[in-house]
Scaffold this motif. Structure first.
Motif, mmCIF file in Angstrom:
data_model
loop_
_atom_site.group_PDB
_atom_site.id
_atom_site.type_symbol
_atom_site.label_atom_id
_atom_site.label_comp_id
_atom_site.label_asym_id
_atom_site.label_seq_id
_atom_site.Cartn_x
_atom_site.Cartn_y
_atom_site.Cartn_z
ATOM 1 N N HIS A 173 -4.188 14.748 0.260
ATOM 2 C CA HIS A 173 -5.157 14.075 1.130
ATOM 3 C C HIS A 173 -5.206 12.572 0.857
ATOM 4 N N PHE A 174 -5.235 11.809 1.962
ATOM 5 C CA PHE A 174 -5.345 10.349 1.902
ATOM 6 C C PHE A 174 -6.411 9.908 2.902
ATOM 7 N N ARG A 175 -7.143 8.873 2.551
ATOM 8 C CA ARG A 175 -8.182 8.353 3.449
ATOM 9 C C ARG A 175 -8.058 6.838 3.570
ATOM 10 N N LYS A 176 -8.303 6.344 4.791
ATOM 11 C CA LYS A 176 -8.218 4.919 5.078
ATOM 12 C C LYS A 176 -9.589 4.277 4.900
ATOM 13 N N SER A 177 -9.634 3.181 4.137
ATOM 14 C CA SER A 177 -10.893 2.482 3.902
ATOM 15 C C SER A 177 -11.227 1.567 5.080
ATOM 16 N N GLU A 178 -12.418 0.995 5.061
ATOM 17 C CA GLU A 178 -12.832 0.080 6.128
ATOM 18 C C GLU A 178 -11.967 -1.173 6.133
ATOM 19 N N GLU A 179 -11.412 -1.494 4.971
ATOM 20 C CA GLU A 179 -10.531 -2.681 4.878
ATOM 21 C C GLU A 179 -9.111 -2.390 5.347
ATOM 22 N N VAL A 190 1.141 6.397 7.343
ATOM 23 C CA VAL A 190 0.367 5.194 7.065
ATOM 24 C C VAL A 190 0.515 4.187 8.205
ATOM 25 N N LYS A 191 1.723 4.025 8.684
ATOM 26 C CA LYS A 191 1.970 3.077 9.775
ATOM 27 C C LYS A 191 1.351 3.540 11.094
ATOM 28 N N SER A 192 1.021 4.823 11.186
ATOM 29 C CA SER A 192 0.397 5.339 12.420
ATOM 30 C C SER A 192 -1.063 4.894 12.527
ATOM 31 N N GLY A 193 -1.663 4.550 11.374
ATOM 32 C CA GLY A 193 -3.029 4.031 11.394
ATOM 33 C C GLY A 193 -4.123 5.079 11.438
ATOM 34 N N LYS A 194 -3.823 6.337 11.203
ATOM 35 C CA LYS A 194 -4.842 7.391 11.225
ATOM 36 C C LYS A 194 -5.878 7.158 10.132
ATOM 37 N N SER A 195 -7.099 7.598 10.388
ATOM 38 C CA SER A 195 -8.161 7.421 9.397
ATOM 39 C C SER A 195 -7.971 8.341 8.201
ATOM 40 N N GLU A 196 -7.369 9.496 8.422
ATOM 41 C CA GLU A 196 -7.089 10.435 7.348
ATOM 42 C C GLU A 196 -5.663 10.972 7.487
ATOM 43 N N ARG A 213 -7.007 -0.128 3.904
ATOM 44 C CA ARG A 213 -6.130 0.346 2.833
ATOM 45 C C ARG A 213 -6.283 1.860 2.666
ATOM 46 N N TYR A 214 -5.165 2.539 2.422
ATOM 47 C CA TYR A 214 -5.185 3.985 2.215
ATOM 48 C C TYR A 214 -5.292 4.305 0.720
ATOM 49 N N PHE A 215 -6.087 5.352 0.443
ATOM 50 C CA PHE A 215 -6.263 5.819 -0.919
ATOM 51 C C PHE A 215 -5.886 7.291 -1.023
ATOM 52 N N TYR A 216 -5.296 7.629 -2.150
ATOM 53 C CA TYR A 216 -4.929 9.018 -2.428
ATOM 54 C C TYR A 216 -6.130 9.702 -3.082
ATOM 55 N N ASN A 217 -6.650 10.757 -2.460
ATOM 56 C CA ASN A 217 -7.860 11.413 -2.937
ATOM 57 C C ASN A 217 -7.605 12.652 -3.777
ATOM 58 N N GLY A 218 -6.403 13.229 -3.692
ATOM 59 C CA GLY A 218 -6.112 14.445 -4.449
ATOM 60 C C GLY A 218 -5.402 15.465 -3.584
ATOM 61 N N ASN A 230 0.831 -1.206 0.000
ATOM 62 C CA ASN A 230 0.000 0.000 0.000
ATOM 63 C C ASN A 230 0.869 1.261 0.000
ATOM 64 N N ILE A 231 1.912 1.249 0.824
ATOM 65 C CA ILE A 231 2.825 2.390 0.902
ATOM 66 C C ILE A 231 3.547 2.602 -0.419
ATOM 67 N N GLU A 232 4.049 1.505 -0.982
ATOM 68 C CA GLU A 232 4.778 1.613 -2.254
ATOM 69 C C GLU A 232 3.865 2.093 -3.379
ATOM 70 N N ASP A 233 2.620 1.629 -3.366
ATOM 71 C CA ASP A 233 1.661 2.055 -4.383
ATOM 72 C C ASP A 233 1.384 3.557 -4.271
ATOM 73 N N LEU A 234 1.197 4.043 -3.059
ATOM 74 C CA LEU A 234 0.942 5.465 -2.840
ATOM 75 C C LEU A 234 2.159 6.315 -3.212
ATOM 76 N N GLN A 235 3.330 5.813 -2.881
ATOM 77 C CA GLN A 235 4.560 6.532 -3.235
ATOM 78 C C GLN A 235 4.714 6.646 -4.746
ATOM 79 N N ASP A 236 4.369 5.580 -5.457
ATOM 80 C CA ASP A 236 4.418 5.616 -6.923
ATOM 81 C C ASP A 236 3.431 6.634 -7.470
#
Length: 246
Positions: A57-63, A32-38, A65-70, A7-13
């Motif tokens: 901005h990044f948001r953590k899903s219920e599963e 990401v390793k801190s586990g924050k929701s945003e 996984r973090y997603f890059y929102n913009g 997940n981290i490598e994907d976001l970094q890319d």
């Protein structure tokens, strides 16, 4: 399921691909390793004696996984005037393109309509207006609008335009919304060129930033074209005289 490392490598890319480089990679991994929701990351650049602030901005899903929102981009001019806009990930706007849009220039993008069909369009912010969310409206000049970039470029006496590499670089740069530096035939100094899809033309500036009339520069090409036609006309008149004397 994607691991935290993946997940981290994907976001970094994604950040690297979006033009933010690698300077935020360590902070992103830490957050990401801190586990924050945003997660929100900050980056500041200083292009052309201006200040450009990015808030990613990044948001953590219920599963998990973090997603890059913009990101939000704020451009501060030397006089303190600020312009800002939020760019969403699905718009595909890079860090440099965001700067160009806030500078008032247009960017060429490949987009998808509601039916999932791909189309091309020039995007430009209306910096004179804002909606109820504080966003500048995004104007689109569709591929059928009638702006032909290559046709407009060929109207100008740009040096080295016959070089395929230089030509490709020029088109790529203009489509990214850049103010591209060029040299003109029979003129000293450097000039700057930008796309103006709204008026189906190009804007040309001298080194001091003064806008020049592109029509006057293309006149040389018109004169050359006329000069090439004169011999042909003269030959016709000569043939006509010979015919009358027969």
């Amino acid at each position: 399921m994607m691991t935290v490392k993946q997940n981290i490598e994907d976001l970094q890319d994604r950040l690297k691909y979006s033009g933010f480089g690698e300077s935020l990679h360590q902070e992103l991994e830490k957050q990401v390793k801190s586990g924050k929701s945003e997660i929100e990351l900050h980056l500041t650049k200083d292009p052309d004696n201006k200040k450009l602030d990015y808030h990613l901005h990044f948001r953590k899903s219920e599963e998990g996984r973090y997603f890059y929102n913009g990101f939000d981009a704020t451009l501060t001019h030397a006089d303190g005037r600020e312009l800002s806009q939020r760019f969403y990930h699905n718009q595909g706007i890079s860090a440099k393109e965001a700067f160009n849009l806030l500078e008032g220039r247009a960017v060429f993008k490949s987009l998808f309509n509601r039916e999932g069909e791909r189309y091309n369009a020039w995007l430009q912010l209306d910096l004179r207006q804002k909606d109820d969310k504080g966003q500048h409206p995004v104007k689109q000049y569709h591929q059928n609008y009638g702006f032909d970039l290559e046709k407009e470029v060929t109207k100008l006496p740009i040096a080295s335009i016959e070089n395929p590499d230089q030509k490709d670089l020029l088109f790529y740069s203009l489509k990214k919304g850049n103010l591209h530096s060029v040299e003109l035939e029979d003129r000293e100094g450097r000039f700057h060129l930008e796309a103006n899809p709204r008026f189906k033309s190009l804007n040309l500036y001298d080194a001091s930033g003064k806008r020049l009339a592109a029509e006057g520069l293309s006149a040389k090409q018109d004169q050359d074209s006329k000069a090439q036609k004169k011999p042909a006309k003269a030959q016709k008149r000569t043939r006509a005289r010979k015919y009358k004397g027969m």
